[in-house]
Structure formats: C-alpha cells, structure tokens
Design a protein around this motif. Sequence first.
Motif, PDB file in Angstrom:
ATOM      1  N   UNK A  62       0.621  -1.327  -0.083  1.00 60.09           N
ATOM      2  CA  UNK A  62      -0.006  -0.289  -0.027  1.00 60.09           C
ATOM      3  C   UNK A  62       0.819   1.330   0.026  1.00 60.09           C
ATOM      4  N   UNK A  63       0.439   2.630  -0.908  1.00 61.04           N
ATOM      5  CA  UNK A  63       0.875   3.942  -0.947  1.00 61.04           C
ATOM      6  C   UNK A  63       0.373   4.103  -0.450  1.00 61.04           C
ATOM      7  N   UNK A  64       0.300   5.052   0.408  1.00 59.95           N
ATOM      8  CA  UNK A  64      -0.561   6.755   1.281  1.00 59.95           C
ATOM      9  C   UNK A  64       0.416   7.756   0.604  1.00 59.95           C
ATOM     10  N   UNK A 107      -3.214   7.290  -4.512  1.00 61.49           N
ATOM     11  CA  UNK A 107      -3.110   6.081  -3.472  1.00 61.49           C
ATOM     12  C   UNK A 107      -3.589   4.551  -4.316  1.00 61.49           C
ATOM     13  N   UNK A 108      -3.243   3.584  -3.855  1.00 58.57           N
ATOM     14  CA  UNK A 108      -2.645   2.502  -4.647  1.00 58.57           C
ATOM     15  C   UNK A 108      -2.128   1.497  -3.031  1.00 58.57           C
ATOM     16  N   UNK A 109      -2.992   0.880  -3.684  1.00 56.87           N
ATOM     17  CA  UNK A 109      -2.970  -1.376  -3.007  1.00 56.87           C
ATOM     18  C   UNK A 109      -2.331  -1.854  -4.208  1.00 56.87           C
ATOM     19  N   UNK A 110      -1.477  -2.408  -4.447  1.00 55.22           N
ATOM     20  CA  UNK A 110      -1.290  -3.927  -4.746  1.00 55.22           C
ATOM     21  C   UNK A 110      -1.453  -5.369  -3.988  1.00 55.22           C
ATOM     22  N   UNK A 133      -5.752  -1.763  -6.488  1.00 58.56           N
ATOM     23  CA  UNK A 133      -7.051  -0.634  -6.747  1.00 58.56           C
ATOM     24  C   UNK A 133      -6.104   0.448  -5.761  1.00 58.56           C
ATOM     25  N   UNK A 134      -6.434   1.808  -6.980  1.00 63.43           N
ATOM     26  CA  UNK A 134      -6.400   3.017  -7.532  1.00 63.43           C
ATOM     27  C   UNK A 134      -7.004   4.153  -6.443  1.00 63.43           C
ATOM     28  N   UNK A 135      -7.145   3.955  -5.676  1.00 64.90           N
ATOM     29  CA  UNK A 135      -7.656   4.393  -4.349  1.00 64.90           C
ATOM     30  C   UNK A 135      -8.000   5.894  -4.535  1.00 64.90           C
ATOM     31  N   UNK A 136     -10.027   6.305  -4.568  1.00 65.15           N
ATOM     32  CA  UNK A 136      -9.993   8.039  -4.702  1.00 65.15           C
ATOM     33  C   UNK A 136     -10.297   7.947  -4.258  1.00 65.15           C
ATOM     34  N   UNK A 137     -10.495   9.784  -4.678  1.00 67.99           N
ATOM     35  CA  UNK A 137     -11.009  10.768  -2.478  1.00 67.99           C
ATOM     36  C   UNK A 137     -11.399  11.564  -3.250  1.00 67.99           C
ATOM     37  N   UNK A 138     -12.406  11.973  -2.488  1.00 72.68           N
ATOM     38  CA  UNK A 138     -13.203  13.823  -2.408  1.00 72.68           C
ATOM     39  C   UNK A 138     -11.778  14.316  -1.822  1.00 72.68           C
ATOM     40  N   UNK A 181       7.633  -0.315  -7.746  1.00 74.21           N
ATOM     41  CA  UNK A 181       8.080   0.789  -7.153  1.00 74.21           C
ATOM     42  C   UNK A 181       7.766   1.526  -6.183  1.00 74.21           C
ATOM     43  N   UNK A 182       6.216   0.474  -5.284  1.00 68.96           N
ATOM     44  CA  UNK A 182       6.113   0.947  -3.704  1.00 68.96           C
ATOM     45  C   UNK A 182       7.255  -0.439  -3.581  1.00 68.96           C
ATOM     46  N   UNK A 183       7.655  -1.343  -3.257  1.00 69.05           N
ATOM     47  CA  UNK A 183       8.796  -2.004  -2.770  1.00 69.05           C
ATOM     48  C   UNK A 183       9.907  -1.389  -2.550  1.00 69.05           C
ATOM     49  N   UNK A 184      10.237  -0.261  -3.719  1.00 70.40           N
ATOM     50  CA  UNK A 184      11.403   0.383  -3.861  1.00 70.40           C
ATOM     51  C   UNK A 184      11.053   1.777  -2.883  1.00 70.40           C
TER      52      UNK A 184
END
Length: 225
Positions: free
Chosen positions: A40-42, A145-148, A155-160, A183-186
């Motif tokens: 997860x990338x926040x 915002x991504x979770x693989x 999942x490309x998570x979208x927020x208001x 990329x997130x692992x890096x």
Amino acid sequence: MRDLDLPTLEPAQGSWLDNPAYRRDFRERTAGIRDGGSWKLERVQHFEEPANRSPSREALRKGDWQASLRLLEERRESLLSAWREDQRRNYVFHRVRVVEWPLTPYVQWELHSLRQQSAYGVPVRVISDEADAVRSRETRGRLPEIVTHDGSALHHVRYSEAGDPQGAYLFTDPAVVRPWEDYIKGLFEAGEDVRTYVERVVAPLPPPRLTTAGTPAADAEQRTR
C-alpha cells in the motif's frame, strides 16, 4: 532505487468500484492470498472516512489528543488476532507512508497508529515527499493512492477533496500492476522504519490542534523540525 517506467492509471483501462464494492473486493483479494503479500502506498495527507472512523480517530477529530492515543492501546487484542491470521496464511501487508511537513493532525495521529501496527506484523516505512524517489515522480501531480495484491491486482483508491473515500479503479493487467508494485517496493526499501521515525521525529511533537473553524491544522512549531 532503480528507475521504473510506470504506466499511467487510465480509468478506461480499469473497472470502477464504488466504495462498498471496493471494500468488498479488497477483503476478498487479501483473504485469498497465501504465501504472499499486498503493498500500500499512502500519499494523501488528510482522510475523513466517517463511516469507518475509529474511536481513537473520533477523539482526534474532537481535539482530545491524549484520549486518542489511549484509545489506540485498546485495540491491541484485535491487532494480535489479525496478526495470527496473517501468520496462518503466510501473508504480509506492507505499507509506505509519504509525509509532508508540517504534519497534518491526521498524519501525526496515523504515524502513532502505524507504529503500533508495526508491532503486530505490519511492516511500515516512512518516506519524505522531498525524497528523490517521490519528487521525481510528482512533476505532474501527486502520486496516487494505491494498493497492490501479490502482483495480480491493483486498486487505485479515489478520495474527494475533503478526504472522503469515493471508491477505486481496479486494474488486473500485469503490465500495469507489476511496475507499480515494484515501485512501491522500492519506496519501502528507501524509507525509514515507522518505529524509529516516530521515536525520533514524531513523539517529541506537541499535540496537533484544530483551527477555530474546526478543521485540522498543523502546529506551527512543527515547521522548525
């Protein structure tokens, strides 16, 4: 970290899931992973998520910092139960939190929460928005915002604009999923363990405060980190 050619997350190439459908799909995918993990990338610095707000998060919203920290301690049994289930499946949920300064109250609170989660088997790393690995990717806007999930789905998570969850685009093409997961692992490898980061940088900070209008604001003292 090595340079990666990251594909654009074009909505037309994914499937839109509203928030209930996204949460359901997320649970099903993570529950189905054996001998693998999620990443997860926040990037967003403030979330609301009123339907899923914890007692600790609600205390933060009301401006009671000490109660917020105390309430975090009350969830240890549930974290232990989740860790045992992950151990049974040999599953690991990795998180990377990008931080900006001054910290928002949400991120200041979340870092304490993530430190606690890390004690129960959730590897968490923190990386600055000023790090080359982040800044070089944000010439045209913030990272998503991504979770693989184990290289098979993203999942490309979208927020208001206010930080309320809207849902997510689901991608399953390996040509999209794997570069982003790598990329997130890096970023994870380049980041600092959340436990040392909180002890070194966050724990000494004064409690976060709210503006007179009731909206989050970072304490001015944080600007001189």
